[in-house]
Design a protein around this motif. Sequence first.
Motif, PDB file in Angstrom:
ATOM      1  N   MET A  65     -16.152 -30.789   3.775  1.00 29.78           N
ATOM      2  CA  MET A  65     -16.274 -30.376   2.371  1.00 29.78           C
ATOM      3  C   MET A  65     -16.154 -28.861   2.278  1.00 29.78           C
ATOM      4  SD  MET A  65     -19.331 -31.195  -0.311  1.00 29.78           S
ATOM      5  CE  MET A  65     -19.243 -30.650  -2.014  1.00 29.78           C
ATOM      6  N   ASN A  66     -15.240 -28.389   1.439  1.00 31.25           N
ATOM      7  CA  ASN A  66     -15.000 -26.954   1.279  1.00 31.25           C
ATOM      8  C   ASN A  66     -15.678 -26.486  -0.001  1.00 31.25           C
ATOM      9  OD1 ASN A  66     -12.946 -24.419   1.061  1.00 31.25           O
ATOM     10  ND2 ASN A  66     -12.996 -25.269   3.122  1.00 31.25           N
ATOM     11  N   ILE A  67     -16.851 -25.883   0.114  1.00 28.08           N
ATOM     12  CA  ILE A  67     -17.676 -25.544  -1.040  1.00 28.08           C
ATOM     13  C   ILE A  67     -16.987 -24.532  -1.948  1.00 28.08           C
ATOM     14  CG2 ILE A  67     -19.916 -24.651  -1.798  1.00 28.08           C
ATOM     15  CD1 ILE A  67     -20.108 -27.288  -0.299  1.00 28.08           C
ATOM     16  N   PHE A  68     -16.414 -23.492  -1.356  1.00 29.25           N
ATOM     17  CA  PHE A  68     -15.839 -22.393  -2.138  1.00 29.25           C
ATOM     18  C   PHE A  68     -14.308 -22.382  -2.123  1.00 29.25           C
ATOM     19  CE2 PHE A  68     -19.906 -20.674  -0.320  1.00 29.25           C
ATOM     20  CZ  PHE A  68     -20.642 -20.814  -1.484  1.00 29.25           C
ATOM     21  N   ASN A  69     -13.691 -23.416  -1.549  1.00 35.30           N
ATOM     22  CA  ASN A  69     -12.233 -23.489  -1.427  1.00 35.30           C
ATOM     23  C   ASN A  69     -11.653 -22.253  -0.739  1.00 35.30           C
ATOM     24  OD1 ASN A  69     -11.959 -26.016  -2.763  1.00 35.30           O
ATOM     25  ND2 ASN A  69     -12.209 -24.981  -4.734  1.00 35.30           N
ATOM     26  N   SER A  70     -12.386 -21.732   0.219  1.00 35.12           N
ATOM     27  CA  SER A  70     -11.927 -20.523   0.902  1.00 35.12           C
ATOM     28  C   SER A  70     -10.737 -20.783   1.816  1.00 35.12           C
ATOM     29  CB  SER A  70     -13.064 -19.900   1.709  1.00 35.12           C
ATOM     30  OG  SER A  70     -13.502 -20.772   2.730  1.00 35.12           O
ATOM     31  N   ASN A  71     -10.486 -22.052   2.138  1.00 40.31           N
ATOM     32  CA  ASN A  71      -9.330 -22.369   2.982  1.00 40.31           C
ATOM     33  C   ASN A  71      -8.013 -22.015   2.311  1.00 40.31           C
ATOM     34  OD1 ASN A  71      -9.967 -24.524   1.142  1.00 40.31           O
ATOM     35  ND2 ASN A  71      -8.569 -25.851   2.261  1.00 40.31           N
ATOM     36  N   ILE A  72      -8.055 -21.752   0.999  1.00 31.53           N
ATOM     37  CA  ILE A  72      -6.857 -21.305   0.281  1.00 31.53           C
ATOM     38  C   ILE A  72      -6.398 -19.956   0.813  1.00 31.53           C
ATOM     39  CG2 ILE A  72      -5.985 -20.519  -1.971  1.00 31.53           C
ATOM     40  CD1 ILE A  72      -7.861 -22.531  -3.268  1.00 31.53           C
ATOM     41  N   VAL A  73      -7.351 -19.105   1.173  1.00 28.76           N
ATOM     42  CA  VAL A  73      -7.029 -17.738   1.574  1.00 28.76           C
ATOM     43  C   VAL A  73      -7.461 -17.420   3.007  1.00 28.76           C
ATOM     44  CG1 VAL A  73      -9.172 -16.897   0.530  1.00 28.76           C
ATOM     45  CG2 VAL A  73      -7.321 -15.298   0.952  1.00 28.76           C
ATOM     46  N   ILE A  74      -8.526 -18.045   3.492  1.00 32.23           N
ATOM     47  CA  ILE A  74      -9.024 -17.766   4.839  1.00 32.23           C
ATOM     48  C   ILE A  74      -8.513 -18.840   5.793  1.00 32.23           C
ATOM     49  CG2 ILE A  74     -11.078 -17.560   6.295  1.00 32.23           C
ATOM     50  CD1 ILE A  74     -12.597 -16.572   3.841  1.00 32.23           C
ATOM     51  N   LYS A  75      -7.840 -18.401   6.835  1.00 31.07           N
ATOM     52  CA  LYS A  75      -7.242 -19.321   7.803  1.00 31.07           C
ATOM     53  C   LYS A  75      -8.029 -19.308   9.112  1.00 31.07           C
ATOM     54  CE  LYS A  75      -4.163 -19.681   4.605  1.00 31.07           C
ATOM     55  NZ  LYS A  75      -4.203 -20.852   3.697  1.00 31.07           N
TER      56      LYS A  75
ATOM     57  N   GLU B 209      -6.475 -10.940  -3.846  1.00 30.83           N
ATOM     58  CA  GLU B 209      -6.933 -11.607  -5.084  1.00 30.83           C
ATOM     59  C   GLU B 209      -7.729 -12.863  -4.794  1.00 30.83           C
ATOM     60  OE1 GLU B 209      -5.186 -13.438  -9.296  1.00 30.83           O
ATOM     61  OE2 GLU B 209      -3.815 -12.534  -7.832  1.00 30.83           O
ATOM     62  N   ASN B 210      -7.182 -13.748  -3.982  1.00 32.31           N
ATOM     63  CA  ASN B 210      -7.903 -14.992  -3.694  1.00 32.31           C
ATOM     64  C   ASN B 210      -9.154 -14.755  -2.865  1.00 32.31           C
ATOM     65  OD1 ASN B 210      -6.492 -17.121  -5.018  1.00 32.31           O
ATOM     66  ND2 ASN B 210      -4.815 -16.878  -3.567  1.00 32.31           N
ATOM     67  N   LEU B 211      -9.107 -13.779  -1.964  1.00 34.97           N
ATOM     68  CA  LEU B 211     -10.292 -13.467  -1.165  1.00 34.97           C
ATOM     69  C   LEU B 211     -11.430 -12.986  -2.055  1.00 34.97           C
ATOM     70  CD1 LEU B 211     -11.723 -13.128   1.545  1.00 34.97           C
ATOM     71  CD2 LEU B 211     -10.714 -10.835   1.709  1.00 34.97           C
ATOM     72  N   ILE B 212     -11.126 -12.073  -2.972  1.00 36.11           N
ATOM     73  CA  ILE B 212     -12.155 -11.551  -3.878  1.00 36.11           C
ATOM     74  C   ILE B 212     -12.684 -12.662  -4.782  1.00 36.11           C
ATOM     75  CG2 ILE B 212     -12.646  -9.929  -5.730  1.00 36.11           C
ATOM     76  CD1 ILE B 212     -12.309  -8.674  -2.938  1.00 36.11           C
ATOM     77  N   ASN B 213     -11.808 -13.527  -5.260  1.00 35.04           N
ATOM     78  CA  ASN B 213     -12.246 -14.629  -6.111  1.00 35.04           C
ATOM     79  C   ASN B 213     -13.212 -15.559  -5.381  1.00 35.04           C
ATOM     80  OD1 ASN B 213     -10.789 -13.818  -8.345  1.00 35.04           O
ATOM     81  ND2 ASN B 213      -9.009 -15.092  -7.871  1.00 35.04           N
ATOM     82  N   VAL B 214     -12.935 -15.842  -4.128  1.00 34.90           N
ATOM     83  CA  VAL B 214     -13.836 -16.678  -3.329  1.00 34.90           C
ATOM     84  C   VAL B 214     -15.190 -15.996  -3.181  1.00 34.90           C
ATOM     85  CG1 VAL B 214     -14.258 -17.559  -0.994  1.00 34.90           C
ATOM     86  CG2 VAL B 214     -12.046 -17.931  -2.074  1.00 34.90           C
ATOM     87  N   MET B 215     -15.182 -14.691  -2.926  1.00 30.80           N
ATOM     88  CA  MET B 215     -16.433 -13.946  -2.773  1.00 30.80           C
ATOM     89  C   MET B 215     -17.246 -13.962  -4.060  1.00 30.80           C
ATOM     90  SD  MET B 215     -14.950 -10.770  -0.506  1.00 30.80           S
ATOM     91  CE  MET B 215     -16.511  -9.861  -0.436  1.00 30.80           C
ATOM     92  N   ILE B 216     -16.565 -13.801  -5.197  1.00 31.08           N
ATOM     93  CA  ILE B 216     -17.244 -13.850  -6.499  1.00 31.08           C
ATOM     94  C   ILE B 216     -17.859 -15.234  -6.725  1.00 31.08           C
ATOM     95  CG2 ILE B 216     -16.893 -13.798  -9.008  1.00 31.08           C
ATOM     96  CD1 ILE B 216     -16.885 -11.032  -7.802  1.00 31.08           C
ATOM     97  N   ASN B 217     -17.098 -16.288  -6.401  1.00 29.60           N
ATOM     98  CA  ASN B 217     -17.578 -17.654  -6.595  1.00 29.60           C
ATOM     99  C   ASN B 217     -18.785 -17.979  -5.704  1.00 29.60           C
ATOM    100  OD1 ASN B 217     -15.577 -18.158  -8.474  1.00 29.60           O
ATOM    101  ND2 ASN B 217     -14.167 -19.058  -6.996  1.00 29.60           N
TER     102      ASN B 217
END
Length: 299
Positions: free
Chosen positions: A1-11, A34-42
């Motif tokens: 389960m990917n809580i913050f969907n960080s796999n979109i940007v973090i490999k 952009e996606n990294l910062i969005n994940v951090m905000i979320n």
Amino acid sequence: MNIFNSNIVIKENHKKTDFKSYYVGYVNNEYDWENLINVMINALIEYVYGCSKCTFDSKNIAITFQKAISRLKKKNQYELKRTGDVGELLLHIILRDFFHTTPLVQKVHFKSSDEDAAKGFDIVHIKRINEKMNLILGEAKLYKTADSGLTELLSDLKEHYNSCFLQKEFIIISEQIEDHSLLPNEIRNDYEDIRNALNELMPKIINAQKNNLHLDCVFDNTMLVLFCAFKTDTCAKYKEATEEFINELNLELEKIYISFKNRNKCKLGNIVFVLFPLLDHDELIKKFLQEMENKYGKF
């Protein structure tokens, strides 16, 4: 389960038992800030408050977020970097989305002033493995160079692997575990189990000096994650995650890992070394602050 969907940007890269690494991808030939910062905000509200605040009514999201960022407010960018919140937030995301842990105690609450950093381990999470509750402790560093971060991590490791320090840390953890009645149903039992385990262990913890307390004798498995995020020129040399990029990055990271193994004199417990190379550590903090200001006012 990917809580913050960080796999979109973090490999995820290295997946060894004692060594893992992650890197940020590229979008349209640009580093994916952009996606990294969005994940951090979320992830920010959960990082500050834990799981209970993530069940709030949608009407309170803005207020809860403003309260969360007030916990991170510092006099300037340097102070935010010094107190370690950005590095700890990155580790929180990695643990949640890739190690699949659950936060237990939020150390942000121990930071009482701009000049104060939280005492003890930076991150305290839990994970159920084979029906047994395990404790996941984390130390996080965000530095200009990997060597600087590695030096600090090794210093922390030496400082924290002693019975006196662990005694104080486990007492703090036992006193600060969230009220499980406020938590989502799916994780209530985990919190109750870890609280019971700590209560049962308290006599041993109180007599830590006599018992020569170490991490590996407290729970069935206690994992210590040492996390280092750092600036690397390798990320600046490429516009996409090509095979050449991966190969060059891997050579750099494996040298750091070997250096860690050679310099680490502590052989106790389950230690996992995690590297997170970045295009620029200062730019990360700058963009993180700017995004919070854009959405929620002056930080």
